[in-house]
Write an enzyme that holds these catalytic residues in place. Structure first.
Site, short mmCIF file in Angstrom:
data_model
loop_
_atom_site.label_atom_id
_atom_site.label_comp_id
_atom_site.label_asym_id
_atom_site.label_seq_id
_atom_site.Cartn_x
_atom_site.Cartn_y
_atom_site.Cartn_z
N THR A 182 2.12 -5.94 14.85
CA THR A 182 2.63 -6.98 15.76
C THR A 182 1.47 -7.89 16.13
O THR A 182 0.36 -7.39 16.36
CB THR A 182 3.27 -6.40 17.03
OG1 THR A 182 3.23 -7.39 18.06
CG2 THR A 182 2.58 -5.17 17.57
N ILE A 183 1.73 -9.19 16.19
CA ILE A 183 0.62 -10.12 16.49
C ILE A 183 0.14 -9.98 17.94
O ILE A 183 -0.90 -10.48 18.29
CB ILE A 183 1.01 -11.59 16.21
CG1 ILE A 183 2.12 -12.06 17.16
CG2 ILE A 183 1.38 -11.80 14.75
CD1 ILE A 183 2.19 -13.57 17.28
N ASP A 184 0.93 -9.30 18.78
CA ASP A 184 0.56 -9.17 20.19
C ASP A 184 -0.51 -8.12 20.47
O ASP A 184 -1.07 -8.08 21.56
CB ASP A 184 1.81 -8.83 21.03
CG ASP A 184 2.81 -9.97 21.05
OD1 ASP A 184 2.40 -11.12 20.84
OD2 ASP A 184 4.01 -9.70 21.28
N ALA B 268 0.83 -1.21 0.00
CA ALA B 268 0.00 0.00 0.00
C ALA B 268 0.86 1.26 0.00
O ALA B 268 0.56 2.24 -0.69
CB ALA B 268 -0.93 -0.01 1.22
N ILE C 248 4.60 -20.56 14.52
CA ILE C 248 3.51 -20.79 13.55
C ILE C 248 2.52 -19.63 13.63
O ILE C 248 1.94 -19.21 12.63
CB ILE C 248 2.82 -22.14 13.86
CG1 ILE C 248 3.70 -23.29 13.39
CG2 ILE C 248 1.43 -22.22 13.22
CD1 ILE C 248 3.21 -24.66 13.78
N MET D 90 1.51 -17.01 22.05
CA MET D 90 2.47 -15.91 22.17
C MET D 90 1.88 -14.74 22.97
O MET D 90 0.67 -14.59 23.06
CB MET D 90 2.92 -15.46 20.79
CG MET D 90 3.96 -16.39 20.22
SD MET D 90 4.67 -15.77 18.70
CE MET D 90 6.18 -16.72 18.62
N ASP E 169 -0.10 -5.14 21.22
CA ASP E 169 0.30 -4.52 22.49
C ASP E 169 0.86 -3.10 22.32
O ASP E 169 1.68 -2.66 23.11
CB ASP E 169 1.33 -5.40 23.21
CG ASP E 169 2.61 -5.58 22.39
OD1 ASP E 169 2.62 -5.18 21.20
OD2 ASP E 169 3.58 -6.11 22.93
N ARG F 53 -8.63 -30.11 19.91
CA ARG F 53 -9.87 -30.43 20.61
C ARG F 53 -10.42 -31.79 20.13
O ARG F 53 -10.90 -32.59 20.92
CB ARG F 53 -10.91 -29.35 20.36
CG ARG F 53 -12.20 -29.60 21.11
CD ARG F 53 -13.46 -29.10 20.46
NE ARG F 53 -13.50 -27.75 20.00
CZ ARG F 53 -14.34 -26.83 20.45
NH1 ARG F 53 -15.14 -27.09 21.45
NH2 ARG F 53 -14.38 -25.66 19.90
N ARG G 72 4.36 -12.17 25.46
CA ARG G 72 5.23 -12.10 26.64
C ARG G 72 4.75 -11.05 27.62
O ARG G 72 4.87 -11.19 28.82
CB ARG G 72 6.67 -11.80 26.21
CG ARG G 72 7.50 -13.05 26.11
CD ARG G 72 8.85 -12.75 25.56
NE ARG G 72 8.74 -12.22 24.20
CZ ARG G 72 9.67 -11.53 23.58
NH1 ARG G 72 10.79 -11.25 24.19
NH2 ARG G 72 9.50 -11.10 22.35
N GLY H 3 -13.62 -21.43 23.55
CA GLY H 3 -14.36 -21.85 24.73
C GLY H 3 -13.46 -22.56 25.72
O GLY H 3 -13.79 -23.64 26.24
P1 ATP Z 1 8.01 -6.33 18.50
O1 ATP Z 1 6.66 -5.86 18.95
O2 ATP Z 1 7.96 -7.47 17.59
O3 ATP Z 1 8.99 -6.52 19.62
P2 ATP Z 1 9.40 -3.87 18.03
O4 ATP Z 1 9.41 -2.90 16.91
O5 ATP Z 1 8.92 -3.35 19.37
O6 ATP Z 1 8.59 -5.13 17.57
P3 ATP Z 1 12.14 -4.05 19.02
O7 ATP Z 1 13.09 -5.18 18.93
O8 ATP Z 1 11.79 -3.53 20.36
O9 ATP Z 1 10.85 -4.51 18.18
O10 ATP Z 1 12.72 -2.80 18.17
C1 ATP Z 1 13.12 -2.99 16.84
C2 ATP Z 1 14.40 -2.23 16.59
O11 ATP Z 1 14.16 -0.82 16.75
C3 ATP Z 1 15.53 -2.53 17.55
O12 ATP Z 1 16.25 -3.68 17.19
C4 ATP Z 1 16.39 -1.29 17.41
O13 ATP Z 1 17.16 -1.35 16.25
C5 ATP Z 1 15.35 -0.19 17.24
N1 ATP Z 1 15.07 0.48 18.53
C6 ATP Z 1 14.30 0.04 19.54
N2 ATP Z 1 14.30 0.93 20.57
C7 ATP Z 1 15.11 1.95 20.20
C8 ATP Z 1 15.54 3.16 20.81
N3 ATP Z 1 15.13 3.51 22.04
N4 ATP Z 1 16.37 3.97 20.12
C9 ATP Z 1 16.79 3.63 18.89
N5 ATP Z 1 16.42 2.51 18.25
C10 ATP Z 1 15.60 1.66 18.88
#
Ligand code: ATP
Length: 336
Positions: free
Chosen positions: A135-137, A26, A261, A179, A139, A164, A181, A195
């Site tokens: 992100t699949i979480d 997109a 998976i 998944m 969060d 099941r 954490r 369920g």
């Molecule tokens: P997920 O939800 O899968 O963990 P995410 O984007 O939160 O995804 P992270 O591993 O936390 O995944 O961050 C991805 C990358 O972003 C890190 O490997 C790093 O390169 C960069 N990053 C994260 N935090 C910072 C920060 N505070 N300053 C600069 N770069 C950052």
């Protein structure tokens, strides 16, 4: 409208999620349709540091809307945490003549984007960054929905539905670790949809007697001979929970951990649609001259939020679904 945007970069970073490809598609198609060139940065932020990129045209993103994973690859990059590492990334941005970057990923990816944009500003230059939550979480504090969540729920549900069948035949108890954490969205949605007899999530401190033992006993009293316990990674280990169930109730649960998976597979309709909208909006936002924004779902609507502010937001975990789960699954005639 701000200054004319001529060339942008797009990257995927952090954990992959189904629908990332649809978002890349997109972004690329919207950009090209508006006369903006698009560069795919490979392997997240490390691609900017190592000059690992590819020029994307409209056909480079053909036939990817239905594919899980990410054609741009993804990575975590320690070096990007360091200003010296980001200086190398800034040099690549300059070499490529990027006016903006669309970063698809989670909170960490957005923190990286903000750090990069600020450092560029300190050097007296300008780089507009836009975040797309994937992100699949589910969060990410600023957005009610993140790309990939729906597909991951459906994948876990399909897996548990299959379990099941065999559990019913053998009258067994299953403990499935999904998944999550730090977040229990996946576990709670999946547990409700299958369920489950019991669901354990990090947002609710676990009382083993109340949350597991009592629920299995009630189900047994109601005539059920098979039980499903769904646990989010962050709420405990499925193996430890199974051992406790064995020790306290005397049944012998089987443990299943679908693991990665849950991160793969063809994106669902919801994820393709959300990713397409978010990718489109990301480029529109850049064209309006706005930078440091996150595209987010708020109160059911898609909009853009200031990145710095969005990163401080938290989303209150909606426990109403937990109440629904308890009412319809463990209300005495517990059967899943
Ligand atoms: P997920 O939800 O899968 O963990 P995410 O984007 O939160 O995804 P992270 O591993 O936390 O995944 O961050 C991805 C990358 O972003 C890190 O490997 C790093 O390169 C960069 N990053 C994260 N935090 C910072 C920060 N505070 N300053 C600069 N770069 C950052």
């Amino acid at each position: 409208m701000g200054d004319k945007i001529r060339r942008i970069g797009v990257l995927t970073s952090g954990g992959d999620a189904p629908g990332m490809n649809a978002a890349v598609r997109a972004v690329v198609r919207t950009a090209i349709g508006n006369g903006i060139e698009c560069i795919g940065i490979r392997r997240g932020w490390s691609g900017l540091i190592n000059s690992d990129f590819v020029r994307l045209d409209s056909t480079s993103v053909s036939h990817i809307i239905n594919r899980g994973g990410t054609i741009l690859y993804t990575a975590r990059c320690e070096e990007f945490l360091d200003p010296a590492g980001r200086d190398k990334a800034i040099a690549t941005c300059k070499l490529l003549g990027l006016d903006g970057i669309v970063a698809i990923g989670g909170d960490g990816t957005f923190r990286g984007a903000l750090a990069l944009s600020r450092q560029v500003a300190e050097r007296g230059q300008k780089l507009d960054v836009i975040g797309i939550p994937a992100t699949i979480d589910n969060d990410i504090g600023c957005s009610y929905y993140t790309i990939g969540f729906d597909t991951a729920c459906n994948t876990a549900i399909e897996c548990i539905d299959k379990l099941r069948d065999t559990m019913q035949s053998h009258e067994r108890c299953s403990v499935v670790e999904v998944m999550g954490r730090h977040a229990g969205y996946l576990a709670l949605y999946v547990g409700t949809a299958v369920g489950a007899t019991a669901v354990l999530i990090p947002e609710r401190p676990v009382d083993f007697e109340r949350d597991v033992v009592d629920k299995i006993r009630r189900a047994r009293l109601a005539g059920t001979t098979h039980y499903m316990v769904v646990v989010a990674e962050g709420a405990g280990s499925a193996f430890e929970i199974a051992t406790r169930i064995h020790d306290e109730i005397g049944i012998d649960p089987r443990v299943t951990v679908p693991g990665h998976i849950q991160r793969g597979g063809a994106p669902s309709a919801r994820d393709r649609e959300t990713a397409s909208r978010m990718g489109y909006m990301a480029v529109q936002t850049l064209m309006e001259g706005k930078g440091n924004r996150i595209i987010a779902v708020q109160r059911g609507r898609l909009g853009d939020l200031d990145m710095e502010e969005a990163l401080t937001m938290t989303k209150e975990f909606d426990m109403s679904l937990y109440a629904v789960l308890e009412a319809v699954t463990n209300g005495g005639s517990s059967r899943f």
